[in-house]
Write a protein that holds these residues in place. Structure first.
Motif, PDB file in Angstrom:
ATOM      1  N   SER A 160       0.835  -1.203   0.000  1.00 14.56           N
ATOM      2  CA  SER A 160       0.000   0.000   0.000  1.00 14.56           C
ATOM      3  C   SER A 160       0.871   1.255   0.000  1.00 14.56           C
ATOM      4  O   SER A 160       1.639   1.491   0.939  1.00 14.56           O
ATOM      5  N   GLU A 161       0.709   2.076  -1.020  1.00 14.38           N
ATOM      6  CA  GLU A 161       1.526   3.293  -1.079  1.00 14.38           C
ATOM      7  C   GLU A 161       1.216   4.227   0.085  1.00 14.38           C
ATOM      8  O   GLU A 161       2.060   5.026   0.495  1.00 14.38           O
ATOM      9  N   GLY A 162      -0.002   4.084   0.628  1.00 17.05           N
ATOM     10  CA  GLY A 162      -0.385   4.905   1.780  1.00 17.05           C
ATOM     11  C   GLY A 162       0.529   4.685   2.989  1.00 17.05           C
ATOM     12  O   GLY A 162       0.590   5.527   3.888  1.00 17.05           O
ATOM     13  N   LEU A 163       1.222   3.543   3.015  1.00 13.02           N
ATOM     14  CA  LEU A 163       2.117   3.247   4.145  1.00 13.02           C
ATOM     15  C   LEU A 163       3.554   3.696   3.882  1.00 13.02           C
ATOM     16  O   LEU A 163       4.418   3.591   4.751  1.00 13.02           O
ATOM     17  N   PHE A 164       3.805   4.176   2.657  1.00 12.42           N
ATOM     18  CA  PHE A 164       5.201   4.421   2.283  1.00 12.42           C
ATOM     19  C   PHE A 164       5.836   5.571   3.072  1.00 12.42           C
ATOM     20  O   PHE A 164       7.023   5.519   3.402  1.00 12.42           O
ATOM     21  N   ASP A 165       5.039   6.587   3.415  1.00 13.22           N
ATOM     22  CA  ASP A 165       5.594   7.703   4.204  1.00 13.22           C
ATOM     23  C   ASP A 165       5.986   7.244   5.603  1.00 13.22           C
ATOM     24  O   ASP A 165       6.965   7.734   6.183  1.00 13.22           O
ATOM     25  N   LEU A 166       5.205   6.301   6.141  1.00 14.39           N
ATOM     26  CA  LEU A 166       5.528   5.760   7.466  1.00 14.39           C
ATOM     27  C   LEU A 166       6.777   4.872   7.393  1.00 14.39           C
ATOM     28  O   LEU A 166       7.667   4.941   8.245  1.00 14.39           O
ATOM     29  N   VAL A 167       6.849   4.053   6.341  1.00 15.34           N
ATOM     30  CA  VAL A 167       8.034   3.206   6.136  1.00 15.34           C
ATOM     31  C   VAL A 167       9.277   4.094   5.968  1.00 15.34           C
ATOM     32  O   VAL A 167      10.357   3.796   6.499  1.00 15.34           O
ATOM     33  N   THR A 168       9.097   5.200   5.258  1.00 11.83           N
ATOM     34  CA  THR A 168      10.206   6.149   5.081  1.00 11.83           C
ATOM     35  C   THR A 168      10.681   6.669   6.431  1.00 11.83           C
ATOM     36  O   THR A 168      11.885   6.769   6.690  1.00 11.83           O
ATOM     37  N   LEU A 252       8.902   7.488  20.477  1.00  8.55           N
ATOM     38  CA  LEU A 252       9.182   7.068  19.096  1.00  8.55           C
ATOM     39  C   LEU A 252       7.938   7.167  18.211  1.00  8.55           C
ATOM     40  O   LEU A 252       8.055   7.437  17.015  1.00  8.55           O
ATOM     41  N   THR A 253       6.763   6.976  18.794  1.00  6.93           N
ATOM     42  CA  THR A 253       5.535   7.138  17.996  1.00  6.93           C
ATOM     43  C   THR A 253       5.425   8.595  17.544  1.00  6.93           C
ATOM     44  O   THR A 253       5.122   8.872  16.377  1.00  6.93           O
ATOM     45  N   ARG A 254       5.710   9.508  18.466  1.00  7.18           N
ATOM     46  CA  ARG A 254       5.659  10.932  18.086  1.00  7.18           C
ATOM     47  C   ARG A 254       6.761  11.268  17.074  1.00  7.18           C
ATOM     48  O   ARG A 254       6.568  12.074  16.171  1.00  7.18           O
ATOM     49  N   THR A 255       7.894  10.610  17.222  1.00  9.58           N
ATOM     50  CA  THR A 255       9.022  10.837  16.290  1.00  9.58           C
ATOM     51  C   THR A 255       8.627  10.409  14.873  1.00  9.58           C
ATOM     52  O   THR A 255       8.790  11.168  13.900  1.00  9.58           O
ATOM     53  N   LEU A 256       8.100   9.185  14.748  1.00 16.35           N
ATOM     54  CA  LEU A 256       7.713   8.680  13.418  1.00 16.35           C
ATOM     55  C   LEU A 256       6.565   9.508  12.839  1.00 16.35           C
ATOM     56  O   LEU A 256       6.526   9.790  11.637  1.00 16.35           O
ATOM     57  N   GLN A 257       5.645   9.911  13.724  1.00 13.22           N
ATOM     58  CA  GLN A 257       4.499  10.703  13.259  1.00 13.22           C
ATOM     59  C   GLN A 257       4.968  12.024  12.641  1.00 13.22           C
ATOM     60  O   GLN A 257       4.497  12.436  11.569  1.00 13.22           O
ATOM     61  N   ALA A 258       5.931  12.673  13.307  1.00 12.32           N
ATOM     62  CA  ALA A 258       6.444  13.956  12.793  1.00 12.32           C
ATOM     63  C   ALA A 258       7.113  13.754  11.435  1.00 12.32           C
ATOM     64  O   ALA A 258       6.919  14.539  10.500  1.00 12.32           O
ATOM     65  N   SER A 259       7.880  12.678  11.296  1.00 12.31           N
ATOM     66  CA  SER A 259       8.556  12.422  10.017  1.00 12.31           C
ATOM     67  C   SER A 259       7.552  12.060   8.929  1.00 12.31           C
ATOM     68  O   SER A 259       7.653  12.527   7.787  1.00 12.31           O
ATOM     69  N   GLU A 260       6.575  11.215   9.293  1.00  9.60           N
ATOM     70  CA  GLU A 260       5.555  10.825   8.315  1.00  9.60           C
ATOM     71  C   GLU A 260       4.810  12.069   7.814  1.00  9.60           C
ATOM     72  O   GLU A 260       4.585  12.233   6.608  1.00  9.60           O
ATOM     73  N   ASN A 261       4.447  12.947   8.753  1.00  5.60           N
ATOM     74  CA  ASN A 261       3.726  14.176   8.361  1.00  5.60           C
ATOM     75  C   ASN A 261       4.557  15.010   7.393  1.00  5.60           C
ATOM     76  O   ASN A 261       4.047  15.554   6.419  1.00  5.60           O
ATOM     77  N   ARG A 262       5.846  15.107   7.687  1.00  7.28           N
ATOM     78  CA  ARG A 262       6.722  15.921   6.817  1.00  7.28           C
ATOM     79  C   ARG A 262       6.824  15.280   5.417  1.00  7.28           C
ATOM     80  O   ARG A 262       6.837  15.983   4.412  1.00  7.28           O
ATOM     81  N   ASN A 263       6.865  13.937   5.361  1.00  4.04           N
ATOM     82  CA  ASN A 263       6.882  13.275   4.049  1.00  4.04           C
ATOM     83  C   ASN A 263       5.613  13.619   3.267  1.00  4.04           C
ATOM     84  O   ASN A 263       5.661  13.863   2.055  1.00  4.04           O
ATOM     85  N   ARG A 264       4.484  13.651   3.978  1.00  3.25           N
ATOM     86  CA  ARG A 264       3.207  13.986   3.307  1.00  3.25           C
ATOM     87  C   ARG A 264       3.243  15.413   2.783  1.00  3.25           C
ATOM     88  O   ARG A 264       2.739  15.693   1.695  1.00  3.25           O
ATOM     89  N   GLU A 265       3.832  16.313   3.584  1.00  4.54           N
ATOM     90  CA  GLU A 265       3.929  17.716   3.131  1.00  4.54           C
ATOM     91  C   GLU A 265       4.790  17.809   1.868  1.00  4.54           C
ATOM     92  O   GLU A 265       4.470  18.542   0.938  1.00  4.54           O
ATOM     93  N   MET A 266       5.887  17.057   1.852  1.00  2.58           N
ATOM     94  CA  MET A 266       6.772  17.114   0.669  1.00  2.58           C
ATOM     95  C   MET A 266       6.072  16.524  -0.551  1.00  2.58           C
ATOM     96  O   MET A 266       6.248  17.006  -1.673  1.00  2.58           O
ATOM     97  N   ALA A 267       5.254  15.481  -0.325  1.00  3.37           N
ATOM     98  CA  ALA A 267       4.489  14.897  -1.434  1.00  3.37           C
ATOM     99  C   ALA A 267       3.509  15.917  -1.992  1.00  3.37           C
ATOM    100  O   ALA A 267       3.366  16.074  -3.216  1.00  3.37           O
ATOM    101  N   ALA A 268       2.834  16.653  -1.091  1.00  2.00           N
ATOM    102  CA  ALA A 268       1.860  17.654  -1.540  1.00  2.00           C
ATOM    103  C   ALA A 268       2.558  18.766  -2.311  1.00  2.00           C
ATOM    104  O   ALA A 268       2.060  19.224  -3.350  1.00  2.00           O
ATOM    105  N   ALA A 269       3.726  19.175  -1.825  1.00  2.32           N
ATOM    106  CA  ALA A 269       4.459  20.246  -2.519  1.00  2.32           C
ATOM    107  C   ALA A 269       4.872  19.789  -3.923  1.00  2.32           C
ATOM    108  O   ALA A 269       4.845  20.568  -4.877  1.00  2.32           O
ATOM    109  N   ALA A 270       5.230  18.512  -4.064  1.00  3.15           N
ATOM    110  CA  ALA A 270       5.649  18.006  -5.381  1.00  3.15           C
ATOM    111  C   ALA A 270       4.475  17.913  -6.344  1.00  3.15           C
ATOM    112  O   ALA A 270       4.649  17.981  -7.562  1.00  3.15           O
ATOM    113  N   ARG A 271       3.248  17.762  -5.793  1.00  2.00           N
ATOM    114  CA  ARG A 271       2.045  17.680  -6.654  1.00  2.00           C
ATOM    115  C   ARG A 271       1.626  19.059  -7.148  1.00  2.00           C
ATOM    116  O   ARG A 271       0.947  19.176  -8.147  1.00  2.00           O
ATOM    117  N   ALA A 272       2.029  20.095  -6.376  1.00  2.00           N
ATOM    118  CA  ALA A 272       1.518  21.453  -6.655  1.00  2.00           C
ATOM    119  C   ALA A 272       2.003  21.980  -8.002  1.00  2.00           C
ATOM    120  O   ALA A 272       3.055  21.631  -8.465  1.00  2.00           O
TER     121      ALA A 272
END
Ligand SMILES: NC(=O)C1=CN([C@@H]2O[C@H](COP(=O)(O)OP(=O)(O)OC[C@H]3O[C@@H](n4cnc5c(N)ncnc54)[C@H](OP(=O)(O)O)[C@@H]3O)[C@@H](O)[C@H]2O)C=CC1
Ligand SMILES: O=C(O)[C@@H]1CCC=N1
Length: 272
Positions: A160-168, A252-272
């Protein structure tokens, strides 16, 4: 040629910094022919092992590209695409860009088989992780990419690509978090009285050994932790601090969450 580099044809690598450089060095160590690769690096900085480097895309210098490997920063995607790379008709497009989704990549390079790859820094010694995602059915081209990544370490398909930001966040960024843990273990030892160089050596070797044992042992990390902690002993006293209110898991949950969120932001910026 045979082995994991067969059938990749000419590889054009866009960017060869910390991550791309580590991958390229490992591939070269494992038999990739340097003549197969051209690197684009705007600074013209030397790249490993006799690989050709150019500072901007030049179709005449590069020739026909079979495999395009994107290894620059996500924020550089649109500039790279606009600087001539849009015309590259590679059959395989492999991207290690954090966040940037396969739909964005497919829209920029229609017709290419797109594979997202998320490596981590220990690929340098063949002990990395490479997570892969194919937006389409895993076919022979996708399997070719998996074989190419095999010399780098553990290769895992993420369905699932939806999990890729978390895996990242977990595996791509994970080495950075682990290095922080080593530093923190050493700093705690120093704060409590050990010489700093000795504390650093002890912390690094302890994490190395514990990691290797966790990877090889049949037991889970939880069981191994209990094997260290004698009932009523000193390790248990320390574990009680980490386990209290699930302090480490929560951190660590908060750590991964912050990184996952940032990956999502970068994905959105690349779509813009
Ligand atoms: N670092 C890591 O551990 C990981 C990184 N990644 C991903 O890898 C990618 C690269 O990260 P990292 O290696 O850390 O970054 P670096 O800054 O170390 O490297 C970036 C590379 O991109 C090149 N570059 C910059 N601008 C352009 C351009 N316009 N055209 C072509 N190349 C360009 C740089 O060339 P020059 O030096 O000549 O400026 C450099 O070689 C990112 O997308 C990141 O998300 C993924 C997993 C782990
Ligand atoms: O920091 C970053 O954005 C990338 C993603 C994974 C590791 N480095």
């Amino acid at each position: 040629m045979s082995g994991p580099f067969a059938d990749l044809g000419r590889i054009l690598m866009v960017g060869c910094g910390n991550m791309g450089g580590a991958m390229l060095r490992r591939w070269l160590d494992q038999g990739l022919d340097p003549a197969q690769v051209t690197v684009i690096s705007p600074s013209g900085r030397a790249v490993p092992g006799g690989v050709a480097v150019i500072n901007a895309y030049d179709p005449a210098a590069v020739g026909t590209v079979s495999t395009l490997l994107l290894a620059m920063k996500p924020q550089q995607l649109s500039a790279v695409h606009a600087a001539g790379l849009a015309s590259v008709r590679a059959e395989l497009l492999v991207s290690i860009l954090a966040g940037v989704d396969s739909a964005t990549l497919s829209s920029l390079w229609p017709g290419a088989t797109v594979i997202r790859a998320m490596p981590n820094l220990p690929v340098a010694i063949g002990k990395g992780v490479v997570a892969l995602h194919s937006p389409a059915e895993i076919d022979d081209r996708a399997r070719r990419v998996a074989a190419w990544m095999q010399p780098l370490g553990l290769v895992e398909w993420i369905e699932s690509e939806g999990l890729f930001d978390l895996v990242t966040a977990l595996a791509g960024s994970g080495p950075s978090f682990t290095y922080r843990f080593i530093e923190a273990l050493a700093a705690a030892g120093t704060a409590l009285g050990l010489p700093s160089d000795q504390s650093a050596r002890l912390a690094t070797a302890t994490v190395e050994g514990a990691g290797l044992l966790a990877a090889e042992a049949a037991e889970t990390p939880a069981v191994l932790a209990d094997q260290v902690a004698s009932p009523g002993g000193s390790t248990r006293a320390g574990l009680n601090v980490l386990d209290n209110d699930a302090a480490l898991v929560s951190l660590l949950t908060r750590t991964l969450q912050a990184s996952e969120n940032r990956n999502r932001e970068m994905a959105a910026a690349a779509r813009a």
